[in-house]
Design an enzyme around this catalytic site. Structure first.
Site, PDB file in Angstrom:
ATOM      1  N   SER A  43      -7.686  -1.511   6.359  1.00 25.55           N
ATOM      2  CA  SER A  43      -7.048  -0.861   7.513  1.00 25.55           C
ATOM      3  C   SER A  43      -6.496   0.514   7.156  1.00 25.55           C
ATOM      4  O   SER A  43      -5.907   1.187   8.009  1.00 25.55           O
ATOM      5  CB  SER A  43      -5.889  -1.716   8.028  1.00 25.55           C
ATOM      6  OG  SER A  43      -6.353  -2.956   8.479  1.00 25.55           O
TER       7      SER A  43
ATOM      8  N   THR B  60       0.879  -1.193   0.000  1.00 25.44           N
ATOM      9  CA  THR B  60       0.000   0.000   0.000  1.00 25.44           C
ATOM     10  C   THR B  60       0.909   1.234   0.000  1.00 25.44           C
ATOM     11  O   THR B  60       2.101   1.118   0.277  1.00 25.44           O
ATOM     12  CB  THR B  60      -0.942  -0.001   1.234  1.00 25.44           C
ATOM     13  OG1 THR B  60      -1.755  -1.154   1.186  1.00 25.44           O
ATOM     14  CG2 THR B  60      -1.804   1.232   1.345  1.00 25.44           C
TER      15      THR B  60
HETATM   16  N1  GLY Z   1      -5.049  -3.969   1.535  1.00 26.88           N
HETATM   17  C1  GLY Z   1      -4.671  -3.232   2.668  1.00 26.88           C
HETATM   18  C2  GLY Z   1      -5.802  -2.483   3.301  1.00 26.88           C
HETATM   19  O1  GLY Z   1      -6.753  -2.151   2.629  1.00 26.88           O
HETATM   20  O2  GLY Z   1      -5.771  -2.227   4.471  1.00 26.88           O
END
Ligand code: GLY
Length: 579
Positions: A459, A387
């Protein structure tokens, strides 16, 4: 609170036209201004706007928009598209994310462009002949969610942008067409990707020279991606969801046995949501609402901590870290039980972020001893640490916090043939299947099961902090569930511990997520005495490399200047300010 959804304004000048009559100080009206770009990883100070992201070229793309008079939303869109070129492991147009906005008058809003499950999704889709398949769940064409980024950026531009859409996308087109120089880190990362995704020829073609890895210092050009971005520049989200790009995505889905159809793409819509806000001492934190779990968990933890004199504790002492871990344990317990897409599940945001709930949780904390994380019947699955997060503030004080993602580094690893961009594997953020909770880390609780058109729980916690009603900081991070705790600790460093931004960002971090029941500490902060003291309090402690990349901005209250701080955990990241 500017929480209500607005009607769509034309593609240009939406924010300005909606605020006709309000005085806005846009530097562009004064002519183009100088960009102050830091060396990689360096702190940058500037008065006329700031962008901090994972890649200096992407920060510069946003800062140039600010220098021409664009606002923070414009710059965030430009930076986001540029990162899709220069930071291919997480920057994206094939994924999704969240944008939290604080306007100069203190009102706030948030854009939710999280991916959605296709219509053919169902709770048992990760079972193959009755057995759970991690490959299908995380690394297959079925793992791809309907992407949201392009729709989210276009919606943000229509509602709150002030510049031509084509101007905002153009820097990304140029970066993809003309290329940019590879650092050692990115060259090594791309080399590993082409080995890992040999089965996808378009992926190998996008990130190597006919299968031969690039060396550091070489230029990466992405002609297919440049053509896709040019279509998005010229036709907007229409191209991505209903045009040529949609057809290319649907063709790859058909080829690989995926579920996303042209109809799924055409149905995708970004949503405007009310952020979660929490008051903490003389501060207010504005963060992302469900389908992120971040804002709710941060609010719960701050509410718990407000009952303790945190500022009098020694930073990262056993006493402080024990208290943090106990607050984290409790917020993550709630996360597992209650959080999911609010369009499908009634998430009790108000109750979970209330003072009464925090008081009840606080009363169960023993300052002398770690609690248990029982019952053991809900275990959370592993989540990618990838991310990317970036922060933007403009000269008028408009602040934008964006975290977006492909889920794993390079997402599904599938580059759409002819379109040159990676598809996410975000469906992996749904639970494994009904009742599939086990001690390997699967979870089968109901709220976050895959259902047609549901958004998977996230998250990601793009956040904005006020002090005494004025903008103080823009923060966020990558890192799966560690995101929530990285952002929490950064906020505490700035508030209770009064650190300056470079110190607050660099300070070692910890993570506890209820289950597995352990504190994970960054290597940098884990001296043996501290670890032993936490173990003596009953904690299982693990030490690992690093946690998060919190590219942040602070308003210096003494000078009014903006301080841009890339997280030094990635020396390749960069800030760019406007003088
Ligand atoms: N894929 C990580 C999140 O959305 O927290």
């Amino acid at each position: 609170m500017r929480n209500s959804a607005r009607s769509l304004a034309p593609l240009t000048g939406g924010y300005l036209s909606l605020l006709a009559g309000v005085t806005l100080c846009f530097p562009g009206s004064l002519g183009a201004q100088a960009i102050v770009a830091g060396e990689r990883g360096e702190t940058v100070r500037a008065g006329g706007g700031m962008v901090v992201s994972e890649h200096p070229e992407a920060s510069r793309a946003g800062a140039e928009v600010l220098a021409e008079g664009g606002n923070a939303v414009d710059a965030a869109i430009s930076t986001g598209f540029a990162l899709a070129v220069t930071h291919p492991s997480a920057g994206n147009i094939g994924g999704g994310g969240f944008m939290v906005i604080r306007f100069p008058d203190g009102t706030t809003t948030a854009l939710d462009f999280r991916e959605k499950a296709p219509v053919a999704a169902h709770p048992e889709m990760w079972l193959e002949e009755g057995e759970y398949s991690a490959t299908r769940h995380h690394f297959s064409h079925w793992a791809v969610g309907v992407p949201g980024t392009v729709a989210g950026f276009e919606r943000a531009a229509r509602l709150y942008g002030s510049r031509e859409w084509s101007r905002l996308v153009e820097p990304a087109v140029t970066l993809a067409q003309e290329g940019f120089q590879l650092t050692e880190g990115l060259a090594a990362s791309l080399a590993s990707v082409i080995r890992r995704y040999e089965e996808y020829p378009a992926t190998v073609a996008a990130f190597s020279r006919s299968g031969t890895p690039y060396e550091a210092g070489e230029t990466l050009r992405q002609p297919d991606l440049a053509r896709t971005l040019a279509r998005i520049r010229d036709r907007g989200a229409e191209d991505f969801y209903r045009g040529e790009t949609a057809r290319l995505i649907a063709a790859e889905m058909e080829r690989g046995g995926g579920l996303i159809t042209l109809a799924d793409l055409a149905r995708y819509q970004a949503r405007e949501r009310s952020p979660v806000t929490v008051d903490y001492r003389n501060h207010r934190v504005i963060s992302m609402a469900p389908p992120s779990s971040g804002g709710v968990a941060i609010a719960t933890m701050l509410n718990i901590l407000e009952g303790f004199d945190v500022g009098s504790m020694e930073h990262n002492s056993p006493e402080y870290l024990h208290l943090l871990a106990e607050a984290m344990r409790r917020a993550f317990r709630d996360r597992a039980e209650y959080l999911a897409d609010p369009d499908f599940v009634d998430v009790p945001v108000h109750a979970l972020t209330s003072a009464g709930h925090a008081a009840a949780l606080r009363s169960t904390i023993n300052l002398e001893r770690a609690s248990d994380s029982s019952p053991l019947d809900v275990v959370e699955p592993a989540e990618s640490l990838e991310t990317t997060h970036y922060s933007v503030v403009d000269a008028s004080g408009m602040a934008v916090s964006v975290t977006y993602t492909l889920e794993a580094g390079y997402g599904s690893g599938i580059v759409v043939p002819g379109a040159g961009f990676l598809l996410n594997n975000e469906m992996g953020d749904f639970n494994a299947g009904p009742g599939l909770t086990d001690d390997r880390g699967l979870i089968g609780t109901d709220p976050n099961l895959a259902r047609p058109e549901q958004r998977m729980l996230s998250s990601m916690s793009p956040s904005i902090v006020e002090r005494d009603g004025r903008l103080l900081a823009v923060v966020g991070s990558p890192g799966g569930r560690t995101i929530i705790n990285t952002v929490l600790q950064l906020i505490l460093n700035l508030t209770d511990f009064g650190m300056d931004l470079p110190t607050a960002v660099a300070a070692p971090r910890i993570h506890h997520q209820w289950l597995p029941d352990r504190i994970v500490m960054e290597e940098e902060g884990a001296d043996s005495e501290l670890v032993a003291a936490l173990e003596a309090l009953g904690h299982d402690v693990r030490v690992r490399g690093r946690q998060g990349l919190a590219h942040s901005i602070l308003v210096d209250s003494a000078t009014g200047e903006l301080v841009g701080q890339p997280d030094v955990r990635n020396p390749d990241s960069g800030a760019a300010g406007v003088r």
